[in-house]
Design a protein around this motif. Structure first.
Motif, PDB file in Angstrom:
ATOM      1  N   TYR A 205      26.009  60.519 -14.472  1.00 42.67           N
ATOM      2  CA  TYR A 205      25.585  59.226 -15.012  1.00 42.67           C
ATOM      3  C   TYR A 205      24.193  58.889 -14.513  1.00 42.67           C
ATOM      4  CZ  TYR A 205      30.489  58.747 -16.287  1.00 42.67           C
ATOM      5  OH  TYR A 205      31.740  58.957 -16.824  1.00 42.67           O
ATOM      6  N   ARG A 206      23.476  58.069 -15.291  1.00 44.29           N
ATOM      7  CA  ARG A 206      22.097  57.722 -14.961  1.00 44.29           C
ATOM      8  C   ARG A 206      22.032  56.672 -13.848  1.00 44.29           C
ATOM      9  NH1 ARG A 206      22.093  58.128 -20.645  1.00 44.29           N
ATOM     10  NH2 ARG A 206      20.702  59.750 -21.440  1.00 44.29           N
ATOM     11  N   GLU A 209      23.724  53.049 -13.768  1.00 42.57           N
ATOM     12  CA  GLU A 209      24.998  53.070 -14.487  1.00 42.57           C
ATOM     13  C   GLU A 209      26.139  53.284 -13.503  1.00 42.57           C
ATOM     14  OE1 GLU A 209      23.616  54.998 -18.798  1.00 42.57           O
ATOM     15  OE2 GLU A 209      24.742  56.207 -17.358  1.00 42.57           O
ATOM     16  N   ALA A 211      30.666  53.961 -13.470  1.00 38.01           N
ATOM     17  CA  ALA A 211      31.799  54.373 -14.297  1.00 38.01           C
ATOM     18  C   ALA A 211      33.085  54.284 -13.494  1.00 38.01           C
ATOM     19  CB  ALA A 211      31.598  55.800 -14.812  1.00 38.01           C
ATOM     20  N   LEU A 358      24.245  44.830 -13.585  1.00 37.67           N
ATOM     21  CA  LEU A 358      23.608  45.955 -14.289  1.00 37.67           C
ATOM     22  C   LEU A 358      23.466  45.742 -15.788  1.00 37.67           C
ATOM     23  CD1 LEU A 358      25.670  48.802 -12.558  1.00 37.67           C
ATOM     24  CD2 LEU A 358      23.415  47.981 -11.877  1.00 37.67           C
ATOM     25  N   ASN A 361      26.399  47.063 -20.803  1.00 37.79           N
ATOM     26  CA  ASN A 361      26.198  48.378 -21.422  1.00 37.79           C
ATOM     27  C   ASN A 361      26.036  49.485 -20.387  1.00 37.79           C
ATOM     28  OD1 ASN A 361      23.674  47.214 -20.692  1.00 37.79           O
ATOM     29  ND2 ASN A 361      22.616  48.703 -21.973  1.00 37.79           N
ATOM     30  N   LYS A 362      25.894  49.116 -19.111  1.00 39.39           N
ATOM     31  CA  LYS A 362      25.745  50.114 -18.047  1.00 39.39           C
ATOM     32  C   LYS A 362      27.057  50.341 -17.289  1.00 39.39           C
ATOM     33  CE  LYS A 362      21.324  50.624 -18.738  1.00 39.39           C
ATOM     34  NZ  LYS A 362      20.332  50.238 -17.722  1.00 39.39           N
ATOM     35  N   VAL A 363      28.120  49.669 -17.714  1.00 35.60           N
ATOM     36  CA  VAL A 363      29.424  49.806 -17.064  1.00 35.60           C
ATOM     37  C   VAL A 363      30.305  50.662 -17.978  1.00 35.60           C
ATOM     38  CG1 VAL A 363      31.402  48.603 -16.058  1.00 35.60           C
ATOM     39  CG2 VAL A 363      29.131  47.541 -16.003  1.00 35.60           C
ATOM     40  N   MET A 364      30.523  51.904 -17.586  1.00 34.88           N
ATOM     41  CA  MET A 364      31.186  52.890 -18.436  1.00 34.88           C
ATOM     42  C   MET A 364      32.680  53.015 -18.121  1.00 34.88           C
ATOM     43  SD  MET A 364      28.459  53.805 -20.007  1.00 34.88           S
ATOM     44  CE  MET A 364      26.684  53.968 -19.817  1.00 34.88           C
ATOM     45  N   GLY A 390      25.959  56.262 -10.804  1.00 36.65           N
ATOM     46  CA  GLY A 390      25.056  57.234 -11.406  1.00 36.65           C
ATOM     47  C   GLY A 390      23.793  57.447 -10.594  1.00 36.65           C
ATOM     48  N   TYR A 416      21.318  50.176  -5.845  1.00 33.55           N
ATOM     49  CA  TYR A 416      22.404  49.789  -6.750  1.00 33.55           C
ATOM     50  C   TYR A 416      23.755  49.869  -6.040  1.00 33.55           C
ATOM     51  CZ  TYR A 416      18.898  50.092 -10.422  1.00 33.55           C
ATOM     52  OH  TYR A 416      17.772  49.896 -11.197  1.00 33.55           O
TER      53      TYR A 416
END
Length: 447
Positions: A205-206, A209, A211, A358, A361-364, A390, A416
């Motif tokens: 992951y970037r 981000e 997950a 974040l 859209n950055k929480v997967m 990520g 982060y």
């Protein structure tokens, strides 16, 4: 009549707007604090002085990696930094662990966990801070995990007056097979703690981000080793021998049928034989062969069944080939790891906090993986939540996966992780401090 009605309606609307705009209780101010804390924490973590401080800690730990229950230098680095921050702690816990405390020292209690051990691998990455200990390397990011929890500690200490309870910092030894989490629990370090959070860096992951998922996210894991004994002899006259290599080959093939033909296809399971040792000559049948491997499932029932069948298959298939077999599961020295199962309520909390910090859209949503983590031991006694951070840059080459001698950490991810840790803990306490009933004179609720 119409004018009176209009006047009354106007007054009602004004009063409604005034009441709606005025906080009616402390909960409104708490919601405001909960929504602003993550951003404030991230800004603090990104300050050059905070970022450089975390990077220096991570590199210092990386240069001197230590294996399970040998993390003496690492715990010394941790305690030195806690001393500088004015954070109280207990040490040693579970031999080399450190437990720190920030806040009121009263309920509610929430914990943040970092694993601190390294792996028995030779680092192959040539850089200024390469491991200075031959055959040992931080190839799983535990140096970064430690730096990020220390970063969270720095943030939380700076905002200690806003903490509505106590944050417990868990610097845990021996995640890599040594079940250090189990030892931390047995030491009583998490008494009265109502929730615990942990993370792992992830190259998939970037940066920026995260997950995770609710429920099972990582598998239960066990290991086995079998010695298959026959009768050695010359390879040219096999009729005078009892060949353990042939028996071991049949065992390995039969073990694969446990998943492909005995387990429910919707119940994920793994049996892998990764070790095969026997014989050292081209023309000699050995007396015995040793095989070993791992087995993994998500449910306790499947795990118990798979363990039982592994032993039955090994002993039974060896007997078919006139050999004897003994199986060792190492339960005393290497306890089985349970499955990592994330609490549903903490999942919602994580989504809210991470989304605020974040962006949603950055929480997967992450699919379950068959890797194992001893964070699961915490989740067996208290609600726990584990997520992945990520660290892949768009512009960089794909980072090697964990447990690789070429593994590297993108240090841009550190702010982060630190701010997420701090935000998850602080907002959890804001949300739950009203739920705690403190009885006068009951000192056992205090640390």
């Amino acid at each position: 009549m119409a004018s009176f009605t209009l006047f009354f309606l106007s007054i009602t609307i004004i009063l409604h707007v005034f009441v709606a705009a005025t906080p009616s209780s402390s909960s409104a101010s708490e919601q405001l604090s909960s929504s602003t804390l993550p951003t404030r924490f991230l800004d603090f973590a990104k300050k050059p002085e905070t970022f450089d401080w975390m990077v220096n800690i991570r590199r210092k730990i990386h240069e001197y990696p230590e294996l399970q229950y040998e993390e003496f230098k690492t715990s010394e680095v941790i305690t030195e930094e806690l001393d500088k921050l004015g954070i109280s702690y207990k040490h040693p816990v579970a031999e080399t662990g450190v437990i720190g405390y920030i806040g009121t020292r009263k309920p509610p209690f929430v914990a943040l966990r970092a694993d601190i051990d390294a792996l028995p691998m030779q680092e192959m990455v040539e850089w200024e801070h390469k491991s200075k200990v031959p055959g040992k390397m931080h190839a799983c990011g535990h140096d970064a995990h430690t730096a990020m929890v220390l970063g969270a500690a720095k943030i939380l200490k700076q905002h200690e007056k806003e903490i509505q309870g106590t944050v417990v910092l868990v610097f845990q030894p021996a995640e890599e097979g040594g079940a250090g989490a189990k030892r931390i629990i047995e030491a009583g370090a998490l008494e009265n703690v109502s929730a615990i959070f942990g993370l792992h860096v992830m190259p998939n992951y970037r940066v920026g981000e995260v997950a995770s998922r609710s429920g099972a996210i990582m598998a239960a894991s066990g290991r086995f080793q079998a010695t298959i004994s026959g009768k050695g002899g010359h390879a040219a006259i096999p009729q005078h021998s009892i060949d353990p290599i042939l028996a071991a080959a049949n065992v390995i093939v039969s073990l694969q049928h446990l998943v492909s033909r005995e387990s429910d296809p919707l119940d994920s399971q793994v049996v892998t034989v990764a070790k095969f040792q026997g014989g050292d000559a081209f023309n000699v049948i050995p007396d015995s062969v040793t095989i070993g491997g791992t087995f993994r499932t998500f449910s306790k029932e499947s795990f118990k069944q798979l363990k039982q069948r592994i032993e039955q298959v090994i002993v039974g298939q060896a007997a078919v080939q006139r050999c004897n077999a003994t199986v060792d599961f190492f339960q005393e020295k290497k306890p089985f790891y349970p499955a990592v199962i994330n609490d549903g309520g903490l999942h919602k909390h994580f989504q809210n906090v991470a989304g605020s910090l974040l962006g949603t859209n950055k929480v997967m949503e992450m699919p379950p993986v068959m890797a194992a983590e001893d964070f699961a031991f915490y989740q067996e006694v208290i609600p726990g939540y584990f997520f992945f951070l990520g660290m892949q840059n768009d512009s960089s080459e794909r980072l090697p996966l964990i447990h690789s001698p070429y593994f590297t950490v993108n240090e841009d991810a550190l702010p982060y992780g630190a701010s997420l840790h701090a935000s998850l803990a602080a907002t959890y306490l804001l949300k739950h401090h009203h739920d705690v009933t403190i009885v006068e004179g009951k000192n056992h609720d205090e640390l």
